[in-house]
Scaffold this motif. Structure first.
Motif, mmCIF file in Angstrom:
data_model
loop_
_atom_site.group_PDB
_atom_site.id
_atom_site.type_symbol
_atom_site.label_atom_id
_atom_site.label_comp_id
_atom_site.label_asym_id
_atom_site.label_seq_id
_atom_site.Cartn_x
_atom_site.Cartn_y
_atom_site.Cartn_z
ATOM 1 N N THR A 24 40.639 40.229 12.725
ATOM 2 C CA THR A 24 41.004 39.900 11.463
ATOM 3 C C THR A 24 41.242 38.257 11.206
ATOM 4 N N PRO A 25 40.671 37.799 10.111
ATOM 5 C CA PRO A 25 41.141 36.418 9.843
ATOM 6 C C PRO A 25 42.587 36.341 9.265
ATOM 7 N N VAL A 26 42.982 34.973 9.689
ATOM 8 C CA VAL A 26 44.428 34.593 9.074
ATOM 9 C C VAL A 26 44.157 33.149 8.613
ATOM 10 N N ALA A 27 45.149 32.759 7.638
ATOM 11 C CA ALA A 27 44.875 31.547 7.234
ATOM 12 C C ALA A 27 46.552 30.928 6.996
ATOM 13 N N ASN A 28 46.847 29.963 7.807
ATOM 14 C CA ASN A 28 48.426 29.762 7.657
ATOM 15 C C ASN A 28 48.368 28.380 7.792
ATOM 16 N N ARG A 29 49.320 27.715 7.311
ATOM 17 C CA ARG A 29 49.891 26.321 7.680
ATOM 18 C C ARG A 29 51.234 26.342 8.111
ATOM 19 N N ASN A 30 51.563 26.561 9.458
ATOM 20 C CA ASN A 30 52.773 26.962 9.935
ATOM 21 C C ASN A 30 53.460 25.734 10.993
ATOM 22 N N ARG A 31 52.750 24.549 10.494
ATOM 23 C CA ARG A 31 53.179 23.498 11.477
ATOM 24 C C ARG A 31 53.312 22.331 10.299
ATOM 25 N N ALA A 32 54.401 21.412 10.167
ATOM 26 C CA ALA A 32 54.663 20.540 9.383
ATOM 27 C C ALA A 32 53.515 19.398 9.276
ATOM 28 N N GLU A 33 53.038 19.032 10.367
ATOM 29 C CA GLU A 33 51.951 17.801 10.538
ATOM 30 C C GLU A 33 50.687 18.236 9.665
#
Length: 92
Positions: A24-33
């Motif tokens: 399953t594809p996931v798209a997240n930005r879970n890091r501040a940088e």
């Protein structure tokens, strides 16, 4: 997670396999940088389901929930590292 469990059962029934892998594809930005970067960051999570043995419906749903939550907790690991570099060029 309930839909994943149902889909896994359907795949098992039609394929006759007891050990299944669902991607399953996931798209997240879970890091501040990387929050300010432009573009789409997509990673593929592999969810494994082993349907061997007698397991109640409730326990199967719990195992799917654990599998999904564990996969999301480790979603930063690149897919090619997860599968041992099998997707990349082979060293000769």
């Amino acid at each position: 997670m309930t839909l994943l469990a149902g889909f896994t059962l359907l795949l098992s029934r039609y394929s006759g396999q007891q050990d299944l892998l669902v991607g399953t594809p996931v798209a997240n930005r879970n890091r501040a940088e990387i929050e300010n970067l432009v573009g789409l960051f997509v990673n593929t999570l592999v969810l494994r389901a082993n349907l061997s043995g007698d397991v109640s419906a409730r326990e199967f749903l719990r195992s799917r929930a654990r599998s999904v939550l564990d996969a999301f907790a480790h979603q930063d690991l690149p897919f090619d590292r997860l599968v041992g570099g099998a997707c990349g060029p082979r060293a000769t």
